[in-house]
Write a protein that holds these residues in place. Structure first.
Motif, PDB file in Angstrom:
ATOM      1  N   LEU A 139      15.377  80.262 -60.331  1.00  0.00           N
ATOM      2  CA  LEU A 139      14.547  81.302 -59.738  1.00  0.00           C
ATOM      3  C   LEU A 139      13.339  80.710 -59.025  1.00  0.00           C
ATOM      4  O   LEU A 139      12.668  81.363 -58.230  1.00  0.00           O
ATOM      5  N   ASP A 141      12.682  78.664 -56.576  1.00  0.00           N
ATOM      6  CA  ASP A 141      12.512  78.696 -55.127  1.00  0.00           C
ATOM      7  C   ASP A 141      12.155  80.082 -54.614  1.00  0.00           C
ATOM      8  O   ASP A 141      11.437  80.230 -53.640  1.00  0.00           O
ATOM      9  N   GLU A 142      12.670  81.092 -55.292  1.00  0.00           N
ATOM     10  CA  GLU A 142      12.408  82.447 -54.813  1.00  0.00           C
ATOM     11  C   GLU A 142      11.013  82.938 -55.170  1.00  0.00           C
ATOM     12  O   GLU A 142      10.473  83.802 -54.492  1.00  0.00           O
ATOM     13  N   VAL A 143      10.447  82.436 -56.267  1.00  0.00           N
ATOM     14  CA  VAL A 143       9.178  83.023 -56.709  1.00  0.00           C
ATOM     15  C   VAL A 143       8.006  82.063 -56.702  1.00  0.00           C
ATOM     16  O   VAL A 143       6.899  82.462 -57.051  1.00  0.00           O
ATOM     17  N   LYS A 144       8.214  80.805 -56.287  1.00  0.00           N
ATOM     18  CA  LYS A 144       7.140  79.831 -56.484  1.00  0.00           C
ATOM     19  C   LYS A 144       5.848  80.212 -55.756  1.00  0.00           C
ATOM     20  O   LYS A 144       4.770  79.801 -56.163  1.00  0.00           O
ATOM     21  N   LEU A 154      10.082  92.233 -59.033  1.00  0.00           N
ATOM     22  CA  LEU A 154      11.265  91.507 -58.575  1.00  0.00           C
ATOM     23  C   LEU A 154      12.486  92.418 -58.531  1.00  0.00           C
ATOM     24  O   LEU A 154      12.491  93.504 -59.125  1.00  0.00           O
ATOM     25  N   SER A 155      13.530  91.951 -57.859  1.00  0.00           N
ATOM     26  CA  SER A 155      14.770  92.729 -57.835  1.00  0.00           C
ATOM     27  C   SER A 155      15.454  92.614 -59.195  1.00  0.00           C
ATOM     28  O   SER A 155      15.094  91.758 -60.018  1.00  0.00           O
ATOM     29  N   GLN A 158      16.841  89.191 -59.946  1.00  0.00           N
ATOM     30  CA  GLN A 158      15.750  88.234 -60.166  1.00  0.00           C
ATOM     31  C   GLN A 158      15.087  88.480 -61.515  1.00  0.00           C
ATOM     32  O   GLN A 158      14.760  87.542 -62.239  1.00  0.00           O
ATOM     33  N   LYS A 191      25.440  84.512 -59.226  1.00  0.00           N
ATOM     34  CA  LYS A 191      24.352  83.557 -59.442  1.00  0.00           C
ATOM     35  C   LYS A 191      24.153  83.282 -60.927  1.00  0.00           C
ATOM     36  O   LYS A 191      23.961  82.138 -61.347  1.00  0.00           O
TER      37      LYS A 191
END
Ligand SMILES: Nc1ncnc2c1ncn2[C@@H]1O[C@H](COP(=O)(O)OP(=O)(O)OP(=O)(O)O)[C@@H](O)[C@H]1O
Ligand SMILES: [Mg+2]
Lengths: 257, 420, 459
Positions: A139, A141-144, A154-155, A158, A191
């Motif tokens: 996760l 990369d999506e939230v950093k 978040l979705s 996620q 995922k």
């Protein structure tokens, strides 16, 4: 065979569970191997959730629930009075059917476990834990860039990975997953399945699922539950290709359930 | 810190936290018990009254009666001389100061008590009869053990001489306690032994009835409108916000409303249950509307659909089906609202219900007090006798509130259907 | 007289109901098809009969006294204190006047009796006319076989709507009555003096004639109404109350929601709620007669001077009164936090208290804050406890052992007993009331919004 080489991590013996007067599990005997994914399948209400909640004693939370029999982790009984549930749950993490991030920031969601267990001595260590946990849960990369936003923003997919990261943050040995993908779309599901495949290298995983395909894809061993009893346990290959029991056969081919 | 130490610390914190919760709940419960115990221990003695038995000589020559002797002539007669003469006989007095002290053993109404006895028993004229006469507040309190006797004389309300008489009377078994009916039948008085809650009881009764008559129908109609007929628009929203805020406006503001509009603009009579009832009904209205709406809302839509589908009009649906089903909840909300109104004091003070009213009101436009106001008035009085009267009034008030709340809970549990 | 008229109207209403119903039934027997049940024709006739007459009757009774007063006083322009004069006239007319009878009073009373007779007669005539007129109209309508049901329903709907308007009317009434007197007050006293002045002594504010305040009096008045000590006292006592109520209430709510067994919950919850049902005058009595003296003797034994009417006693008891408001509301909001959040926390090995402190309470925080705000608004509006236990002297102090006074106490003190209306002192009570109203309104509004938002989030 491969099965015999694996070390047994969790062993349930003669496990009976009651909700008030109603018995939900009957005499369950089940071995779960180390660093492997074990899938539990069965029709709704057959006691899968009840079983995995026995492994980290989550059933203690329910007043009317009574557990009899034994569950051993690494040969140590967990159903005894003097066993400390807090330490147990630190060792056995859990991910729930519906993502349940705390109403806090993404960062604080992950940091929560390490803080209460005193795992980090300073801010750097904590940052480190948060980063590795999120990376392990795929996760990061999506939230950093938005670690301070609330976890609830978040979705769904996620959020579920956030919950997995939260479970990983305290370095558990076992991860229990109760239908982790049931609220997710196929892409998010894929995922998470990928993630599970990755995690089994270092963790022992027990997953409850309603999807046969998912069980086949991710697990090495499968147990079939029906009406609170365990009908058949074997390697996933065997269960889905050549089940010994007629009921298992009927269930996996979709004739009931 | 090792892992074990840390764990121990966490468990200690857990124990402490739980303890705080337990202590808090216990504190709250203990406070209720202390309060109730305090009121009851102070108030229970108000239900009895000390009586002194006196041999009264109904000597007709002292009465200057107009013949023939009948009820009417007795009613007109002046019993003062006769009464004083008999009372002074209970103990030898050497001067007029001591005589006055003797008279002060009795309540100021002795004259009328002696008179009433004769009116009830006219055949006792010209006989010496033992009559029980209400003792003064000081003797009453002394007899109930509320006045310490070992204080120096100048710090006591009862003199040594009076104490001697008291002891003498006790020895002769002339002092007696009986049930205090004055507490319920008399109006206010400056003398604690003669003061009763009869007036404020009636005042509260009229007030609550007026409050009920005004607020209940309006509250029901307003809730029916808002729940069943109101379109979703700005006006409806505004009404809702108004109701919610009014329910939380301090009660004293309603007192100012009553004073500013009912008394000074509309010139309603001051100090009356009428104004009190109107003021309290304005205050109670939003507090009733809120539960009424909740119980209307709880009636499932399927009931409405069923009625509408057999061709009932919207009104028929609401009045024949929805309202009767919501009635238990509505009634219980109303009773709870009225219970709050019954205990309300501040607004009544502002509309002048603090006047000293001796007469028992016979209609809502007579000046009167109400139970909680009576508590306030008496609590300002210094005499020890008023403390027990106040506590007894509180006991009555709490009694009414408990009964009302029980009825409300009963209605809700017994008749309210559990949907789904 | 009035009850007679009301009685006649009601009897006519009832009989016209039965009349209308039987008329409608007659139509049915003549095989005319009705568009509604016969009873509706009864309601219809009855409403038409009663409503107009009752409305006229009500309005008339409301305005009659004022109009007669104006009519009479117009004849005596030379009289100075008109209200007093009119009152004397009325009591003379009723035969219970004890005082000097002037010629004017006699004349006015004769005038009054003649106007009164005219008024009474015309009232009866007009109401009778209204009754007859509306009845005939409605009767005609029935004969034409109109849709009685629709008409009745429209009238009822208007009635329902009007009832719900009472809420708005009450608010308007409160605002008008408070503003009206406050504006008069602020026309003599500078509003900034009122808000920022630090000395409150309305007993100094004696004016001989309110309509003609002399400059010296005005000067004296200006600094008699500084309400900072009252605001401070109110806030101080509310603060003490919250120091008692918030921890105890919150912990009780938490304990009842999270720890208590069903049995403990079943018994202790109603007992705690008793605290909310006890009339505040009872708390006041307890605070003034038991707690206050207790603190004083306690203080004496420790060598402290404690006033028997202390902010501490009042605040403490007020706090006890508020406990159930906080505990039951926070119990509710804590219960509405979803169980899944708790399980998520337990599953990483948190203890129960850690879960409560770090997950449940943060999630329930808006609701808890809302309940605390409502409690604060209750504390500053609470009257009887402070009137009986907090004292009257406007001390600007932060010593809880001294006596302090509050907004509500002063309103009661000014208005208790006989008030001289139109004096700045009386008006000051309304200005204080206005301040109180605004403060609680803001608090309530915010609190209700916060709680509502919170409810929407988890429902
Ligand atoms: N908290 C509870 N109280 C009472 N009975 C319960 C409780 N939780 C589960 N049960 C009962 O125990 C049985 C097993 O429930 P469990 O949740 O373990 O089923 P499951 O296999 O997880 O089903 P699903 O696939 O629908 O999640 C069911 O019959 C259920 O009714
Ligand atoms: Mg399940």
């Amino acid at each position: 065979m491969e099965l015999n080489n694996s070390k047994i991590k969790i062993q349930a013996k003669n496990l009976n569970v009651y909700y008030g007067k109603k018995q939900a599990l009957f005499n369950i005997n089940l071995d779960i191997n180390q660093k492997e994914v074990t899938a539990l399948i069965g029709p709704s209400g057959c006691g899968k959730s009840t079983f995995i909640r026995c492994i980290n004693r989550m059933n203690d939370v329910i007043d009317i629930c009574k557990v009899e029999g034994s569950v051993e982790i690494d040969g140590a009984e967990i159903n005894e009075k003097n066993v400390d549930v807090v330490t147990l749950r630190e060792k056995v993490g859990m991910v729930f059917q519906k993502p349940n991030p705390f109403p806090k920031s993404i960062y604080d969601n992950i940091a929560y476990g390490p803080i209460i267990h005193g795992a980090a001595e300073n801010k750097d260590q904590m940052d480190n834990i948060v980063e590795t946990s999120l990376k392990k849960a795929a996760l990061w990369d999506e939230v950093k860039d938005r670690l301070n936003e609330p976890g609830t923003s978040l979705s769904g997919g996620q959020q579920q990975r956030l919950c997995i990261a939260r479970a990983l943050s305290v370095n558990p040995e076992v991860i229990l997953m109760d239908e982790p993908c049931s609220a997710l779309d196929p892409i998010a599901t894929a995922k998470i399945e990928e993630l599970i495949d990755d995690l089994k290298k270092s963790y022992t995983i027990v997953i409850v699922t309603h999807s046969m395909a998912q069980a086949v894809r991710v697990s090495q061993k499968t147990g079939f539950f029906h009406l609170g009893k365990i009908i058949e346990v074997d390697s996933t290959d065997k269960i889905f290709k050549n089940p010994a029991n007629k009921m298992t056969q009927d269930y996996i081919t979709g004739r009931f359930g | 810190m090792t892992k074990e130490q840390r764990l121990k610390k966490r468990y200690r914190a857990e124990k402490r936290f739980k303890m705080y919760g337990l202590i808090s709940v216990s504190l709250a419960v203990i406070f209720v018990l202390i309060l109730v115990q305090n009121i009851f221990s102070k108030g229970s003695s108000a239900f009895s009254r000390t009586m002194i038995e006196v041999a009264v000589n109904y000597d007709s020559s002292l009465l200057e009666l107009e013949s023939p002797i009948n009820q009417n002539s007795l009613k007109d007669a002046d019993f003062y001389d006769l009464a004083v003469e008999s009372l002074l006989k209970i103990y030898p007095a050497k001067d007029s100061k001591e005589e006055r002290q003797i008279l002060r053993l009795f309540s100021p109404d002795y004259e009328f008590e002696i008179k009433d006895f004769l009116i009830k028993n006219p055949n006792k004229i010209d006989q010496i009869v033992p009559v029980k006469i209400t003792a003064s507040d000081d003797i009453d309190q002394l007899n109930k053990g509320n006045f310490p006797r070992d204080l120096p004389e100048d710090r006591r309300r009862v003199s040594n001489y009076q104490l001697n008489i008291y002891d003498n009377l006790i020895e002769k078994e002339k002092i007696d306690k009986k049930f205090n009916n004055y507490l319920f039948t008399k109006g206010d008085s400056r003398d604690p032994e003669l003061a009763g809650i009869g007036g404020s009881l009636m005042g509260s009764f009229f007030t609550i009835i007026i409050c009920l008559i005004l607020s209940f129908p309006i509250a029901i109609m307003a809730s029916i409108y808002l729940e069943e007929f109101a379109p979703k628009n700005k006006i409806t929203d505004f009404i809702e916000i108004n109701i919610n805020n009014l329910a939380a406006v301090p009660s004293i503001v309603y007192g100012l409303l009553g004073l500013g509009i009912l008394l000074s603009v509309m010139e309603f009579p001051r100090s009356t249950p009428l104004v009190a009832g109107i003021t309290l009904s304005l205050m109670t209205l939003p507090r009733i509307i809120i539960p009424c709406r909740a119980s209307l809302k709880a009636v499932p839509p399927s009931i409405r659909e069923a009625a509408l589908s057999v061709g009932a009009s919207k009104f028929q649906t609401v009045f024949h089906h929805v309202v009767p089903l919501a009635m238990p909840g509505t009634l219980s909300g109303t009773i709870i609202g009225l219970a709050q109104a019954l205990g309300e004091t501040a607004p009544l003070i502002l509309i002048g219900m603090v006047a000293f009213v001796v007469d028992i009101p016979s209609s809502p436009v007579d000046p009167s007090a109400s139970l909680p106001v009576q508590v306030y008035l008496w609590s300002e009085q210094a005499e020890r006798g008023f403390v027990e009267k106040t506590s007894a009034t509180i006991m009555m008030l709490l009694g009414f509130l408990i009964v009302m709340n029980f009825i409300a809970v009963y209605l809700r549990q017994k008749f309210e259907k559990k949907w789904n | 007289m009035n009850s007679l008229i009301a009685g006649v109207i009601l009897i006519l209403c009832l009989s016209s109901y039965f009349f209308g119903r039987s008329e409608a039934r007659k139509l049915v027997t003549q095989n005319i098809k009705l568009k509604a049940l016969p009873a509706y024709y009864g309601y219809y006739l009855s409403l038409w009969c009663g409503l107009p007459a009752l409305i006229i009757f009500g309005c008339w009774s409301l305005f009659e006294p004022t109009i007669i007063k104006v009519l009479i006083l117009n004849n005596f322009p030379q009289i100075e204190s008109k209200d007093l004069f009119y009152e004397q006239t009325l009591s003379f007319f009723n035969g219970n006047f004890s005082g000097e009878i002037t010629n004017e009073i006699k004349a006015a009373s004769i005038k009054y009796s003649s106007i009164n007779i005219i008024a009474q007669n015309s009232k009866v005539v007009i109401i009778a006319a209204a009754l007859i007129g509306s009845l005939t109209f409605a009767y005609r309508k029935i004969q034409n076989n109109n849709k009685a049901r629709d008409d009745v329903e429209i009238i009822l709907k208007v009635l329902l709507f009007t009832s719900s308007l009472v809420a708005i009317l009450t608010t308007v009434g409160i605002i008008v009555s408070l503003l009206f007197e406050s504006l008069k007050f602020f026309s003599t006293i500078n509003i900034f003096e009122f808000i920022f002045g630090t000395s409150w002594s309305p007993q100094r504010a004696f004016v001989r004639d309110a309509s003609a305040i002399t400059p010296e009096e005005l000067l004296e008045l200006q600094d008699a109404f500084g309400s900072v000590p009252l605001f401070a006292g109110t806030a101080f006592i509310a603060l003490i109350a919250m120091c008692v109520a918030v921890p105890i209430g919150l912990f009780s709510g938490i304990y009842l929601a999270e720890y208590a067994s069903t049995k403990v919950r079943k018994y202790s919850k109603p007992i705690i709620e008793i605290l909310a049902g006890i009339p505040t005058v009872v708390y006041g009595f307890f605070a003034a007669l038991t707690v206050g003296p207790f603190f004083r003797t306690l203080g004496e034994s420790m060598g402290l001077t404690v006033s028997s009417e202390s902010a501490l006693a009042a605040g403490l008891i007020m706090g006890v009164m508020i406990i159930p408001y906080i505990s039951s509301l926070s119990d509710d909001v804590i219960n509405s936090v979803p169980q899944s959040l708790r399980e998520g926390s337990y599953a990483i090995g948190a203890t129960k208290s850690e879960t409560i402190k770090k997950v449940v309470i943060p999630a329930a925080l808006p609701g808890i804050i809302g309940s605390i705000l409502l409690a604060v608004s209750r504390a500053i509006g609470e009257t009887m406890i402070v009137v009986m236990a907090a004292g009257l002297a406007a001390n600007l102090t932060i010593n809880p052992l001294e006596s302090t006074t509050t907004i509500t106490t002063q309103i009661v003190m000014i208005l208790v007993g006989d008030q001289e209306f139109d004096s700045p002192k009386t008006q000051a009570a309304f200005a204080l009331g206005l301040t109180l109203f605004i403060a609680t309104l803001i608090l309530n509004y915010i609190a209700l919004r916060v709680v509502k938002k919170y409810r929407e989030k988890y429902d």
